[in-house]
Design an enzyme around this catalytic site. Structure first.
Site, PDB file in Angstrom:
ATOM      1  N   LYS A 203       0.858  -1.194   0.000  1.00  0.00           N
ATOM      2  CA  LYS A 203       0.000   0.000   0.000  1.00  0.00           C
ATOM      3  C   LYS A 203       0.881   1.226   0.000  1.00  0.00           C
ATOM      4  O   LYS A 203       1.825   1.312   0.800  1.00  0.00           O
ATOM      5  CB  LYS A 203      -0.878  -0.026   1.248  1.00  0.00           C
ATOM      6  CG  LYS A 203      -1.595   1.275   1.576  1.00  0.00           C
ATOM      7  CD  LYS A 203      -2.517   1.080   2.767  1.00  0.00           C
ATOM      8  CE  LYS A 203      -3.070   2.408   3.265  1.00  0.00           C
ATOM      9  NZ  LYS A 203      -4.087   2.249   4.300  1.00  0.00           N
TER      10      LYS A 203
HETATM   11  C1  R5P Z   1      -1.933   3.828   7.821  1.00  0.00           C
HETATM   12  O1  R5P Z   1      -1.183   4.509   8.429  1.00  0.00           O
HETATM   13  C2  R5P Z   1      -3.121   3.285   8.478  1.00  0.00           C
HETATM   14  O2  R5P Z   1      -3.479   2.058   7.966  1.00  0.00           O
HETATM   15  C3  R5P Z   1      -4.220   4.272   8.405  1.00  0.00           C
HETATM   16  O3  R5P Z   1      -5.012   4.170   9.522  1.00  0.00           O
HETATM   17  C4  R5P Z   1      -5.071   4.192   7.188  1.00  0.00           C
HETATM   18  O4  R5P Z   1      -4.478   3.515   6.151  1.00  0.00           O
HETATM   19  C5  R5P Z   1      -5.329   5.553   6.745  1.00  0.00           C
HETATM   20  O5  R5P Z   1      -6.280   5.584   5.743  1.00  0.00           O
HETATM   21  P1  R5P Z   1      -6.625   7.002   5.091  1.00  0.00           P
HETATM   22  O6  R5P Z   1      -5.353   7.749   4.970  1.00  0.00           O
HETATM   23  O7  R5P Z   1      -7.225   6.697   3.765  1.00  0.00           O
HETATM   24  O8  R5P Z   1      -7.599   7.673   6.005  1.00  0.00           O
END
Ligand code: R5P
Length: 301
Positions: A203
């Site tokens: 990711k």
């Molecule tokens: C990564 O640091 C963690 O998985 C986060 O909590 C998550 O991926 C963040 O998702 P977004 O940036 O789309 O809110």
């Protein structure tokens, strides 16, 4: 014991049809064992080859998060529209119905809160518990260039060893420290390290210039991280660009659950990711759903 008295004598072995040997649909995943491939098929839709993963694991380091205060109220209605859920085991056990059919991606690293050095993570989940929870993958942060870079990479490799033993995939999450630049050069480095060291999925963030080189340099499926909340049309454009430039889908959190209409937004993201809908059309679709409060029947969930 089956009754063999009336068993038919004539059998058809279809000698004219060669045995099927279908290639697995995901990039770089053809040599994986059946169990991991099957679990990956519950994260990525085999029809489109893509995923809409809903990330709701933010509380593991930042505590209560806007939009996630009540997962049972705010998030459960979105679950039928996600291919996969990325979350902690605490939220899974306490708030997600066990009848859900989504691929489960469990947060497996943790330790420091936002009050401390975030790269100082350890493994925070035993693979046995991931299997008990029927997880398809576990997720681990990798802080390339961060203070505890080596420790976070060891977290990844230990989880990959355990995941390969149990047939559970590992999602390597490239965590970019505040002092680092999210450009293609850095992202290629971080993504490549995760994949080389055995992550089954990686990711990373989208970068407007050169993202296609980031995706191309990742030999396994790459999913785009959402990042901070953007206006809906911008988030849909970013998702469309990422998929068009080689991502195998998205792993989005705030851009979905902090939307004015999360249930409309997750469906609009699904149109872009799975159907290749243009972001402008997906935005119209979002507006229509938002105003009509219409909910499309989820496919296959
Ligand atoms: C990564 O640091 C963690 O998985 C986060 O909590 C998550 O991926 C963040 O998702 P977004 O940036 O789309 O809110």
């Amino acid at each position: 014991m089956a009754d063999i008295d009336g068993a038919a004598e004539t059998k058809d072995f279809h000698l004219d049809i060669p045995a099927r040997n279908e290639a697995f649909f995901l990039k770089g995943s053809g040599a994986l064992d059946w169990g991991i491939q099957n679990r990956l098929s519950r994260i990525f839709n085999p029809m489109s080859g893509k995923t809409v993963m809903l990330a709701i694991d933010h509380g593991y380091f930042q505590g209560p998060t806007t939009g996630l205060e009540r997962v049972d109220v705010n998030i459960v209605p979105l679950v039928p529209y996600a291919d996969a859920l990325m979350l902690t085991r605490g939220i899974l056990r306490s708030s997600i119905p066990s009848s859900c059919r989504n691929g489960i991606v469990l947060r497996a690293s943790g330790g420091p809160s936002i009050l401390k050095e975030l790269s100082n993570e350890n493994i925070a989940l035993d693979m046995e518990d991931a299997v008990r929870l029927n997880a398809c993958a576990v997720a681990v942060q990798v802080f390339v260039g961060g203070e505890f870079e080596t420790q976070s990479i060891h977290n990844l490799t230990r989880l990959v060893d355990a995941g390969n033993r149990h047939g559970v995939a590992v999602l390597g999450v490239t965590a970019v420290g505040k002092t680092l630049t999210r450009d293609a050069k850095y992202l290629r480095l971080a993504v490549c390290i995760c994949a080389e060291l055995g992550a089954h999925i990686v990711k990373t963030y989208y970068c407007p210039e050169g993202f296609e080189t980031v995706a191309a340099s990742c030999p396994v499926p790459l999913v785009m991280a959402g990042g901070k909340k953007l206006p809906e049309l911008d988030a849909l454009k970013m998702a469309a660009n990422a998929v068009n430039e080689g991502a195998s889908g998205v792993d989005m959190g705030r851009n979905i659950f902090q939307s004015e209409s999360p249930v409309a937004m997750i469906q609009a993201v699904g149109k872009v990711v799975h159907e290749g809908m243009k972001p402008e059309h997906a935005y119209e679709f979002f507006q229509t759903l938002k105003h009509d409060k219409k909910v499309e029947a989820p496919v296959g969930r």
